[in-house]
Design a protein around this motif. Structure first.
Motif, PDB file in Angstrom:
ATOM      1  N   ASP A  24      18.812  53.206  57.433  1.00 18.25           N
ATOM      2  CA  ASP A  24      17.379  52.957  57.546  1.00 18.25           C
ATOM      3  C   ASP A  24      16.856  52.322  56.272  1.00 18.25           C
ATOM      4  O   ASP A  24      17.105  52.814  55.192  1.00 18.25           O
ATOM      5  CB  ASP A  24      16.615  54.265  57.781  1.00 18.25           C
ATOM      6  CG  ASP A  24      16.941  54.873  59.119  1.00 18.25           C
ATOM      7  OD1 ASP A  24      16.943  54.115  60.103  1.00 18.25           O
ATOM      8  OD2 ASP A  24      17.188  56.079  59.173  1.00 18.25           O
ATOM      9  N   GLY A  25      16.112  51.255  56.414  1.00 20.02           N
ATOM     10  CA  GLY A  25      15.367  50.663  55.319  1.00 20.02           C
ATOM     11  C   GLY A  25      16.182  49.942  54.272  1.00 20.02           C
ATOM     12  O   GLY A  25      17.397  49.898  54.308  1.00 20.02           O
ATOM     13  N   PRO A  26      15.483  49.375  53.295  1.00 21.22           N
ATOM     14  CA  PRO A  26      16.117  48.643  52.200  1.00 21.22           C
ATOM     15  C   PRO A  26      16.716  49.611  51.175  1.00 21.22           C
ATOM     16  O   PRO A  26      16.353  50.783  51.140  1.00 21.22           O
ATOM     17  CB  PRO A  26      14.956  47.855  51.599  1.00 21.22           C
ATOM     18  CG  PRO A  26      13.757  48.674  51.927  1.00 21.22           C
ATOM     19  CD  PRO A  26      14.035  49.315  53.246  1.00 21.22           C
ATOM     20  N   PRO A  27      17.608  49.124  50.302  1.00 20.27           N
ATOM     21  CA  PRO A  27      18.237  50.008  49.320  1.00 20.27           C
ATOM     22  C   PRO A  27      17.299  50.367  48.161  1.00 20.27           C
ATOM     23  O   PRO A  27      16.453  49.575  47.753  1.00 20.27           O
ATOM     24  CB  PRO A  27      19.420  49.189  48.817  1.00 20.27           C
ATOM     25  CG  PRO A  27      18.997  47.774  49.008  1.00 20.27           C
ATOM     26  CD  PRO A  27      18.146  47.777  50.258  1.00 20.27           C
ATOM     27  N   CYS A  28      17.474  51.556  47.646  1.00 17.78           N
ATOM     28  CA  CYS A  28      16.775  52.006  46.435  1.00 17.78           C
ATOM     29  C   CYS A  28      17.418  51.287  45.246  1.00 17.78           C
ATOM     30  O   CYS A  28      18.641  51.278  45.120  1.00 17.78           O
ATOM     31  CB  CYS A  28      16.927  53.522  46.305  1.00 17.78           C
ATOM     32  SG  CYS A  28      16.355  54.225  44.742  1.00 17.78           S
ATOM     33  N   TRP A  29      16.628  50.697  44.359  1.00 13.90           N
ATOM     34  CA  TRP A  29      17.189  49.945  43.238  1.00 13.90           C
ATOM     35  C   TRP A  29      17.804  50.862  42.183  1.00 13.90           C
ATOM     36  O   TRP A  29      18.560  50.402  41.323  1.00 13.90           O
ATOM     37  CB  TRP A  29      16.157  49.016  42.602  1.00 13.90           C
ATOM     38  CG  TRP A  29      15.021  49.692  41.892  1.00 13.90           C
ATOM     39  CD1 TRP A  29      13.818  50.051  42.428  1.00 13.90           C
ATOM     40  CD2 TRP A  29      14.963  50.076  40.516  1.00 13.90           C
ATOM     41  NE1 TRP A  29      13.026  50.643  41.478  1.00 13.90           N
ATOM     42  CE2 TRP A  29      13.702  50.677  40.281  1.00 13.90           C
ATOM     43  CE3 TRP A  29      15.846  50.001  39.448  1.00 13.90           C
ATOM     44  CZ2 TRP A  29      13.321  51.170  39.047  1.00 13.90           C
ATOM     45  CZ3 TRP A  29      15.445  50.485  38.218  1.00 13.90           C
ATOM     46  CH2 TRP A  29      14.200  51.061  38.022  1.00 13.90           C
ATOM     47  N   LEU A  78      12.329  57.803  52.782  1.00 16.54           N
ATOM     48  CA  LEU A  78      12.885  56.454  52.687  1.00 16.54           C
ATOM     49  C   LEU A  78      12.405  55.799  51.401  1.00 16.54           C
ATOM     50  O   LEU A  78      11.340  56.134  50.879  1.00 16.54           O
ATOM     51  CB  LEU A  78      12.436  55.613  53.882  1.00 16.54           C
ATOM     52  CG  LEU A  78      13.041  55.991  55.230  1.00 16.54           C
ATOM     53  CD1 LEU A  78      12.376  55.195  56.332  1.00 16.54           C
ATOM     54  CD2 LEU A  78      14.533  55.755  55.228  1.00 16.54           C
ATOM     55  N   PRO A  79      13.180  54.829  50.855  1.00 16.62           N
ATOM     56  CA  PRO A  79      12.704  54.105  49.675  1.00 16.62           C
ATOM     57  C   PRO A  79      11.375  53.409  49.976  1.00 16.62           C
ATOM     58  O   PRO A  79      11.164  52.912  51.081  1.00 16.62           O
ATOM     59  CB  PRO A  79      13.802  53.074  49.419  1.00 16.62           C
ATOM     60  CG  PRO A  79      15.016  53.626  50.072  1.00 16.62           C
ATOM     61  CD  PRO A  79      14.516  54.388  51.255  1.00 16.62           C
ATOM     62  N   CYS A 133      19.453  54.270  42.956  1.00 18.96           N
ATOM     63  CA  CYS A 133      20.670  54.910  43.460  1.00 18.96           C
ATOM     64  C   CYS A 133      21.467  54.007  44.400  1.00 18.96           C
ATOM     65  O   CYS A 133      22.586  54.334  44.757  1.00 18.96           O
ATOM     66  CB  CYS A 133      20.345  56.232  44.156  1.00 18.96           C
ATOM     67  SG  CYS A 133      19.517  56.055  45.755  1.00 18.96           S
ATOM     68  N   LEU A 134      20.882  52.891  44.827  1.00 20.31           N
ATOM     69  CA  LEU A 134      21.495  51.900  45.719  1.00 20.31           C
ATOM     70  C   LEU A 134      21.772  52.422  47.121  1.00 20.31           C
ATOM     71  O   LEU A 134      22.519  51.817  47.874  1.00 20.31           O
ATOM     72  CB  LEU A 134      22.795  51.344  45.112  1.00 20.31           C
ATOM     73  CG  LEU A 134      22.661  50.693  43.742  1.00 20.31           C
ATOM     74  CD1 LEU A 134      24.005  50.209  43.267  1.00 20.31           C
ATOM     75  CD2 LEU A 134      21.665  49.560  43.775  1.00 20.31           C
ATOM     76  N   ASP A 135      21.167  53.554  47.490  1.00 25.81           N
ATOM     77  CA  ASP A 135      21.350  54.101  48.830  1.00 25.81           C
ATOM     78  C   ASP A 135      20.355  53.451  49.782  1.00 25.81           C
ATOM     79  O   ASP A 135      19.175  53.334  49.476  1.00 25.81           O
ATOM     80  CB  ASP A 135      21.134  55.616  48.792  1.00 25.81           C
ATOM     81  CG  ASP A 135      21.549  56.298  50.077  1.00 25.81           C
ATOM     82  OD1 ASP A 135      22.035  55.609  50.989  1.00 25.81           O
ATOM     83  OD2 ASP A 135      21.392  57.525  50.165  1.00 25.81           O
ATOM     84  N   CYS A 136      20.834  53.031  50.949  1.00 28.19           N
ATOM     85  CA  CYS A 136      19.981  52.381  51.946  1.00 28.19           C
ATOM     86  C   CYS A 136      19.209  53.381  52.792  1.00 28.19           C
ATOM     87  O   CYS A 136      18.220  53.038  53.403  1.00 28.19           O
ATOM     88  CB  CYS A 136      20.820  51.514  52.883  1.00 28.19           C
ATOM     89  SG  CYS A 136      21.523  50.086  52.079  1.00 28.19           S
ATOM     90  N   GLY A 137      19.679  54.588  52.857  1.00 29.13           N
ATOM     91  CA  GLY A 137      19.072  55.574  53.747  1.00 29.13           C
ATOM     92  C   GLY A 137      18.064  56.452  53.038  1.00 29.13           C
ATOM     93  O   GLY A 137      17.676  56.224  51.895  1.00 29.13           O
ATOM     94  N   PRO A 138      17.650  57.486  53.751  1.00 28.41           N
ATOM     95  CA  PRO A 138      16.675  58.410  53.179  1.00 28.41           C
ATOM     96  C   PRO A 138      17.298  59.266  52.082  1.00 28.41           C
ATOM     97  O   PRO A 138      18.509  59.454  52.029  1.00 28.41           O
ATOM     98  CB  PRO A 138      16.243  59.271  54.370  1.00 28.41           C
ATOM     99  CG  PRO A 138      17.334  59.147  55.368  1.00 28.41           C
ATOM    100  CD  PRO A 138      17.972  57.811  55.135  1.00 28.41           C
ATOM    101  N   SER A 139      16.444  59.792  51.200  1.00 27.29           N
ATOM    102  CA  SER A 139      16.886  60.713  50.157  1.00 27.29           C
ATOM    103  C   SER A 139      17.235  62.047  50.805  1.00 27.29           C
ATOM    104  O   SER A 139      16.974  62.250  51.991  1.00 27.29           O
ATOM    105  CB  SER A 139      15.774  60.886  49.119  1.00 27.29           C
ATOM    106  OG  SER A 139      14.642  61.472  49.723  1.00 27.29           O
ATOM    107  N   PRO A 140      17.814  63.001  50.063  1.00 28.08           N
ATOM    108  CA  PRO A 140      18.149  64.298  50.645  1.00 28.08           C
ATOM    109  C   PRO A 140      16.957  65.006  51.298  1.00 28.08           C
ATOM    110  O   PRO A 140      17.131  65.764  52.243  1.00 28.08           O
ATOM    111  CB  PRO A 140      18.672  65.105  49.462  1.00 28.08           C
ATOM    112  CG  PRO A 140      19.234  64.077  48.543  1.00 28.08           C
ATOM    113  CD  PRO A 140      18.315  62.886  48.688  1.00 28.08           C
TER     114      PRO A 140
END
Length: 110
Positions: A56-61, A74-75, A63-70
């Protein structure tokens, strides 16, 4: 099962294109990471993770994770960065980044 070099998830062969399946882990990206333009991580995680259905969504700059945080967030982008995936970050990642930078600044000044 092979590990994606972008999301670090252990995924089955059908989640990769034929070309990506043949690449080594540090150059391989799953179909979802390619579709979401997720960048390759510098050092991909060597642990096998649970397969995922989609990203889901674009990556976090940070942690580079594309999905939701724990916690399921979403970023988000609260800046004037341009581009489809520029400037997105998880709120928790921004908080931790700011805490580290503040601590570093205080230790350098004092």
């Amino acid at each position: 099962m092979k590990i994606c070099g972008a999301c670090a998830k252990s995924l089955p062969k059908e989640d990769y294109s034929g070309k990506q399946w043949k690449l080594n882990q540090h150059a391989r990206r799953c179909k979802w990471c390619i579709a979401e333009s997720c960048p390759l991580r510098v050092a991909a995680v060597h642990q096998a993770a649970e397969p995922v259905a989609r990203h889901d969504g674009p990556p976090c700059w940070i942690c580079l994770d594309c999905g939701p945080s724990p916690d399921g967030e979403l970023p988000r982008r609260d800046c004037s960065c341009r581009g489809e995936t520029s400037g997105f970050a998880h709120t928790q990642c921004l908080k931790e980044y700011a805490d580290k930078k503040t601590f570093h600044y205080i230790s350098v000044v004092l």
